[in-house]
Design a protein around this motif. Structure first.
Motif, PDB file in Angstrom:
ATOM      1  N   UNK A  73       0.818  -1.214   0.000  1.00  0.00           N
ATOM      2  CA  UNK A  73       0.000   0.000   0.000  1.00  0.00           C
ATOM      3  C   UNK A  73       0.853   1.266   0.000  1.00  0.00           C
ATOM      4  N   UNK A  74       0.393   2.250  -0.737  1.00  0.00           N
ATOM      5  CA  UNK A  74       1.045   3.563  -0.748  1.00  0.00           C
ATOM      6  C   UNK A  74       0.201   4.597  -0.012  1.00  0.00           C
ATOM      7  N   UNK A  75      -0.940   4.169   0.528  1.00  0.00           N
ATOM      8  CA  UNK A  75      -1.843   5.095   1.206  1.00  0.00           C
ATOM      9  C   UNK A  75      -1.327   5.473   2.587  1.00  0.00           C
ATOM     10  N   UNK A  76      -1.649   6.675   3.001  1.00  0.00           N
ATOM     11  CA  UNK A  76      -1.381   7.079   4.378  1.00  0.00           C
ATOM     12  C   UNK A  76      -2.555   6.588   5.220  1.00  0.00           C
ATOM     13  N   UNK A  77      -2.387   5.440   5.849  1.00  0.00           N
ATOM     14  CA  UNK A  77      -3.480   4.804   6.587  1.00  0.00           C
ATOM     15  C   UNK A  77      -3.906   5.615   7.810  1.00  0.00           C
ATOM     16  N   UNK A  78      -3.101   6.596   8.179  1.00  0.00           N
ATOM     17  CA  UNK A  78      -3.442   7.472   9.317  1.00  0.00           C
ATOM     18  C   UNK A  78      -4.613   8.402   8.987  1.00  0.00           C
ATOM     19  N   UNK A  79      -4.905   8.567   7.698  1.00  0.00           N
ATOM     20  CA  UNK A  79      -5.957   9.506   7.279  1.00  0.00           C
ATOM     21  C   UNK A  79      -7.308   8.834   7.032  1.00  0.00           C
ATOM     22  N   UNK A  80      -7.401   7.554   7.404  1.00  0.00           N
ATOM     23  CA  UNK A  80      -8.650   6.796   7.278  1.00  0.00           C
ATOM     24  C   UNK A  80      -8.976   6.222   8.658  1.00  0.00           C
ATOM     25  N   UNK A  81     -10.252   5.938   8.905  1.00  0.00           N
ATOM     26  CA  UNK A  81     -10.649   5.666  10.291  1.00  0.00           C
ATOM     27  C   UNK A  81     -11.640   4.515  10.408  1.00  0.00           C
ATOM     28  N   UNK A  82     -11.632   3.918  11.601  1.00  0.00           N
ATOM     29  CA  UNK A  82     -12.530   2.817  11.934  1.00  0.00           C
ATOM     30  C   UNK A  82     -13.126   3.085  13.309  1.00  0.00           C
ATOM     31  N   UNK A  83     -14.427   2.867  13.425  1.00  0.00           N
ATOM     32  CA  UNK A  83     -15.098   3.101  14.707  1.00  0.00           C
ATOM     33  C   UNK A  83     -15.231   1.784  15.470  1.00  0.00           C
ATOM     34  N   UNK A  84     -14.701   1.757  16.687  1.00  0.00           N
ATOM     35  CA  UNK A  84     -14.808   0.600  17.563  1.00  0.00           C
ATOM     36  C   UNK A  84     -15.596   1.002  18.809  1.00  0.00           C
ATOM     37  N   UNK A  85     -16.104   0.036  19.572  1.00  0.00           N
ATOM     38  CA  UNK A  85     -16.851   0.377  20.795  1.00  0.00           C
ATOM     39  C   UNK A  85     -16.061   1.259  21.766  1.00  0.00           C
ATOM     40  N   UNK A  86     -14.731   1.111  21.783  1.00  0.00           N
ATOM     41  CA  UNK A  86     -13.900   1.894  22.695  1.00  0.00           C
ATOM     42  C   UNK A  86     -13.469   3.235  22.104  1.00  0.00           C
ATOM     43  N   UNK A  87     -13.839   3.511  20.841  1.00  0.00           N
ATOM     44  CA  UNK A  87     -13.504   4.795  20.239  1.00  0.00           C
ATOM     45  C   UNK A  87     -12.999   4.682  18.811  1.00  0.00           C
ATOM     46  N   UNK A  88     -12.629   5.808  18.264  1.00  0.00           N
ATOM     47  CA  UNK A  88     -12.150   5.888  16.886  1.00  0.00           C
ATOM     48  C   UNK A  88     -10.671   5.526  16.817  1.00  0.00           C
ATOM     49  N   UNK A  89     -10.299   4.702  15.829  1.00  0.00           N
ATOM     50  CA  UNK A  89      -8.879   4.439  15.568  1.00  0.00           C
ATOM     51  C   UNK A  89      -8.615   4.718  14.092  1.00  0.00           C
ATOM     52  N   UNK A  90      -7.340   4.952  13.751  1.00  0.00           N
ATOM     53  CA  UNK A  90      -7.041   5.117  12.332  1.00  0.00           C
ATOM     54  C   UNK A  90      -6.771   3.737  11.719  1.00  0.00           C
ATOM     55  N   UNK A  91      -6.734   3.675  10.404  1.00  0.00           N
ATOM     56  CA  UNK A  91      -6.680   2.382   9.729  1.00  0.00           C
ATOM     57  C   UNK A  91      -5.312   1.716   9.850  1.00  0.00           C
ATOM     58  N   UNK A  92      -4.270   2.495  10.096  1.00  0.00           N
ATOM     59  CA  UNK A  92      -2.978   1.881  10.427  1.00  0.00           C
ATOM     60  C   UNK A  92      -3.103   1.148  11.757  1.00  0.00           C
ATOM     61  N   UNK A  93      -3.756   1.781  12.714  1.00  0.00           N
ATOM     62  CA  UNK A  93      -3.992   1.128  13.999  1.00  0.00           C
ATOM     63  C   UNK A  93      -4.878  -0.108  13.838  1.00  0.00           C
ATOM     64  N   UNK A  94      -5.735  -0.090  12.803  1.00  0.00           N
ATOM     65  CA  UNK A  94      -6.543  -1.258  12.507  1.00  0.00           C
ATOM     66  C   UNK A  94      -5.678  -2.477  12.212  1.00  0.00           C
ATOM     67  N   UNK A  95      -4.577  -2.268  11.496  1.00  0.00           N
ATOM     68  CA  UNK A  95      -3.633  -3.357  11.207  1.00  0.00           C
ATOM     69  C   UNK A  95      -2.980  -3.839  12.503  1.00  0.00           C
ATOM     70  N   UNK A  96      -2.560  -2.911  13.353  1.00  0.00           N
ATOM     71  CA  UNK A  96      -1.957  -3.284  14.637  1.00  0.00           C
ATOM     72  C   UNK A  96      -2.963  -4.022  15.511  1.00  0.00           C
ATOM     73  N   UNK A  97      -4.222  -3.571  15.482  1.00  0.00           N
ATOM     74  CA  UNK A  97      -5.276  -4.225  16.249  1.00  0.00           C
ATOM     75  C   UNK A  97      -5.445  -5.671  15.787  1.00  0.00           C
ATOM     76  N   UNK A  98      -5.459  -5.876  14.482  1.00  0.00           N
ATOM     77  CA  UNK A  98      -5.585  -7.217  13.909  1.00  0.00           C
ATOM     78  C   UNK A  98      -4.459  -8.119  14.408  1.00  0.00           C
TER      79      UNK A  98
END
Length: 199
Positions: free
Chosen positions: A152-177
Motif C-alpha cells: 500500500x502507498x496510502x497514508x493509513x493514518x488519514x482513514x478511520x474505523x469506529x470501535x466500541x472503545x472509540x475511533x482508531x485510524x486504519x494503520x492502527x486497525x492493522x496493529x489491532x488485527x
C-alpha cells in the motif's frame, strides 16, 4: 486577495499531507508485528494431537481449535473493515479524534485481564474442515494481510474505523488485527496450562 491566498495555501497543505503515504517506519513496525504474531501462533500449535486441539478447559470455554478458527475468521473480517475504511475520502483533520496511541491500543487488545464476548460473525463454527484446514486458512489470510501492508502507498493514518472503545485510524486497525492474534495465542497458552490438558 489575501484571504483567497490563505485558503489556497491551507488547501495545498491538506493535499500534501493526504498525498504522503505510509512511512517506512510504520510499514516496518506493522510487518514485524504481523510476522511475530504469525510465527508465535504457528510454532505454538505445531504438532498438537487431535485430543489436544479439541480439549476444552470448561463447558463454556473454547478449545485450541476454536481459538484458531476465531483468529482466522477475525483476520478476514478485520481486513475487510480496514479495506472498507479506505473507501472514504482521506481526512487528516480527524486525527485529533483518534481515541488512543498505537502502544495503548496494542496494550488494550493483547491484555487478557478483561474478557470480551465476540460478535456472532466472529464465532467459530468449524467452517474450515478441521484444525489443519483452519491453520492453512489463517496462514493464507495472514500472507494476504502482509502483502497489503507491503504494497500500500496510502497514508493509513488519514482513514478511520469506529470501535466500541472509540475511533482508531486504519494503520492502527492493522496493529489491532495483529494484537488480536497475540491475545488469542495467549488464550491458547492458558488452555495448555490447564491441569487436565492432555499430554
Amino acid at each position: 486577495m489575501k484571504k483567497v491566498l490563505s485558503i489556497s495555501v491551507f488547501t495545498l497543505l491538506i493535499l500534501t499531507v493526504c498525498a504522503q503515504g505510509i512511512t517506512d517506519q510504520e510499514r516496518k513496525r506493522a510487518l514485524s508485528h504481523l510476522k511475530q504474531t504469525n510465527d508465535e501462533l504457528a510454532n505454538l500449535v505445531k504438532g498438537l494431537s487431535d485430543e489436544q486441539v479439541n480439549y476444552k478447559p470448561g463447558e463454556d470455554q473454547w478449545s485450541i481449535a476454536e481459538c484458531l478458527e476465531h483468529i482466522a475468521i477475525s483476520e478476514q473480517n478485520l481486513m475487510g473493515m480496514i479495506q472498507n475504511s479506505l473507501q472514504a475520502d482521506p481526512n487528516p483533520s480527524k486525527r485529533s479524534e483518534v481515541a488512543m496511541g498505537d502502544d495503548q491500543l496494542l496494550g488494550l487488545i493483547t491484555s487478557r485481564e478483561q474478557k470480551v464476548k465476540t460478535r456472532k460473525e466472529f464465532e467459530p463454527t468449524n467452517s474450515f474442515g478441521g484444525f489443519t484446514g483452519t491453520l492453512k486458512t489463517f496462514k493464507q489470510r495472514r500472507k494476504s494481510t502482509m502483502k497489503f501492508v507491503k504494497s500500500t502507498d496510502l497514508n493509513l493514518r488519514n482513514y478511520y474505523m469506529q470501535f466500541p472503545f472509540g475511533l482508531i485510524d486504519s494503520y492502527q486497525g492493522v496493529l489491532f488485527l495483529s494484537g488480536h492474534t497475540k491475545r488469542h495465542t495467549d488464550q491458547i497458552k492458558e488452555i495448555m496450562q490447564s491441569e487436565s490438558y492432555p499430554q
